[in-house]
Design an enzyme around this catalytic site. Structure first.
Site, PDB file in Angstrom:
ATOM      1  CB  CYS A 309      -0.972  -0.018   1.170  1.00 18.58           C
ATOM      2  SG  CYS A 309      -0.203   0.035   2.808  1.00 18.58           S
ATOM      3  CG  HIS A 357      -4.551  -0.092   3.773  1.00 18.77           C
ATOM      4  ND1 HIS A 357      -3.745  -0.871   2.972  1.00 18.77           N
ATOM      5  CD2 HIS A 357      -5.593   0.307   2.991  1.00 18.77           C
ATOM      6  CE1 HIS A 357      -4.282  -0.954   1.763  1.00 18.77           C
ATOM      7  NE2 HIS A 357      -5.395  -0.240   1.746  1.00 18.77           N
ATOM      8  CG  HIS A 369      -6.689   0.329  -1.822  1.00 19.71           C
ATOM      9  ND1 HIS A 369      -6.977  -0.232  -0.588  1.00 19.71           N
ATOM     10  CD2 HIS A 369      -7.631  -0.171  -2.652  1.00 19.71           C
ATOM     11  CE1 HIS A 369      -8.039  -1.008  -0.681  1.00 19.71           C
ATOM     12  NE2 HIS A 369      -8.461  -0.994  -1.922  1.00 19.71           N
TER      13      HIS A 369
END
Length: 397
Positions: A309, A357, A369
């Site tokens: 990420c 994240h 993402h």
């Protein structure tokens, strides 16, 4: 008179039929087996909802461990470069120290051949610390100018070499600690992912289908929330547009020569509109991220074939000429925090209390993402794991 009637056999009646005891036992066994077959395979077997929650938790924990791995890897890389530099410096200084020692030795040899009466110079070469002799005025008064320079140089080189050796030793110890942290984080990620895979592999085909249905329902809810946010943001933009128009009309009516607040300006909150430099950079970052859609998530990866990420968001903004830190909990401090309702394309959306994240906001409540192991870079609602999972929104500076 005694009865000669035979006693009835023990047993039970089934549908009006007497059954002997042996038959009764057999029927009981069949009933038990039937109950066992219809029962859950194990009382300890988790429900599908428990499996889903456990797997989600494991992926989140793996994500957090991945960021720790990324930080340890970055620290290890920097520390290794520092150690290499220090070791090169020590080698160069050691050579200079040897050269200074040889020069002092040449003076001692020359004095021995000519019978000069300065034996202390030879003694100096055998001493553990020339500084002990350096401070003796009697010796220094006997040395020539060149000899004094040689002694000064030797003492300086020895002091600097010892200092750099200590620094190199300390840096090596730090490097060892960083490598240990790196191995620990890597092991943690691997264990979490292995446990998640094991749980998923134990599901039946029916359970996997039900799990997919649950995920689809969550996705639909997330998309609904994204649509609501898009409508809210559109209303805010329209209200801001009208405010600027009214302000421009008032200025025009009063004969003001000021600007009309057209395209490319900043609103009262200081946020950038698409015509600004920040807007242009955001467009470049988003364009890069879109080009990565479909590439696999791989923990610790920074491209170009795969990403995690924070590796994706770092690479996207790098393509726009902006350098972001490597890990999420550093990226979260690399800009200005705004509310979710004020999010603009290019902003970074962070998730969970441990900031494990991040995604790149593209507008209308959606982001690009790299989600998790087994998934691919994709567009998805920022509410993919519920509104409460959003930690903050940051606009890179």
């Amino acid at each position: 008179m005694a009865s000669h009637r035979k006693s009835r056999p023990t047993g039970t009646r089934v549908a009006g039929i007497r059954t002997p005891a042996l038959a009764t036992a057999a029927l009981t066994s069949v009933a038990l087996l039937s109950q066992t077959a219809n029962a859950t395979p194990s009382d300890d077997r988790p429900t599908l909802e428990e499996v889903e929650k456990k797997v989600d938790d494991l992926y989140r924990q793996a994500g957090s461990a991945t960021e720790k791995y990324n930080a340890a890897k970055e620290k290890t890389t920097k520390q290794r470069k520092k150690v290499d530099g220090l070791l090169d410096d020590v080698a160069q200084r050691t050579q200079k120290l040897n050269d200074a020692r040889e020069e002092l030795g040449s003076f001692a040899s020359a004095q021995y051949r000519t019978g000069a009466s300065v034996p202390e110079t030879a003694t100096l070469l055998l001493a553990d610390s020339p500084q002990d002799y350096f401070d003796q005025n009697q010796l220094m008064n006997r040395l020539t100018g060149r000899q004094k320079t040689a002694v000064d140089d030797y003492v300086t080189q020895q002091s600097e070499t010892m200092k750099k050796r200590r620094e190199a030793t300390e840096s090596l110890e730090t490097l060892t600690d960083s490598q240990t942290d790196l191995k620990t984080a890597k092991s943690t990620v691997q264990k979490k992912l292995a446990t998640a895979r094991e749980l998923l592999s134990e599901l039946t085909a029916e359970e996997k289908a039900r799990l997919a249905a649950i995920e689809k329902k969550k996705q639909e809810e997330a998309e609904r929330k994204a649509a609501e946010l898009a409508k809210q943001q559109a209303a805010q933009e329209e209200a801001e547009r009208k405010r600027r128009e009214e302000a421009a009309q008032q200025e025009s009516g009063s004969g003001s020569s000021g600007t009309s607040g057209g395209t490319g300006s900043s609103d009262s909150s200081g946020s950038s509109t698409p015509g600004t430099s920040t807007g242009t950079k955001a467009e470049k970052a988003i364009a890069f991220a879109r080009a990565q859609i479909g590439k696999p998530y791989v923990w610790g990866a920074t491209g170009p074939g795969s990403y995690d990420c924070s590796g994706l968001t770092q690479a996207a903004w790098k393509a726009a000429g902006v350098t972001l830190p490597r890990v999420t909990y550093d990226q979260v401090n690399a800009g200005t925090t705004v509310s979710v309702s004020q999010a603009q394309p290019g902003d970074l959306v962070f998730f969970y209390d441990d900031i494990s994240h991040v995604g790149l906001y593209i507008g209308d409540g959606m982001m690009i993402h790299a989600p998790k192991p087994g998934a691919y870079v994709r567009e998805e609602s920022i509410f993919y794991d519920g509104e409460s999972s959003i930690y903050s929104v940051v606009r890179p500076g």
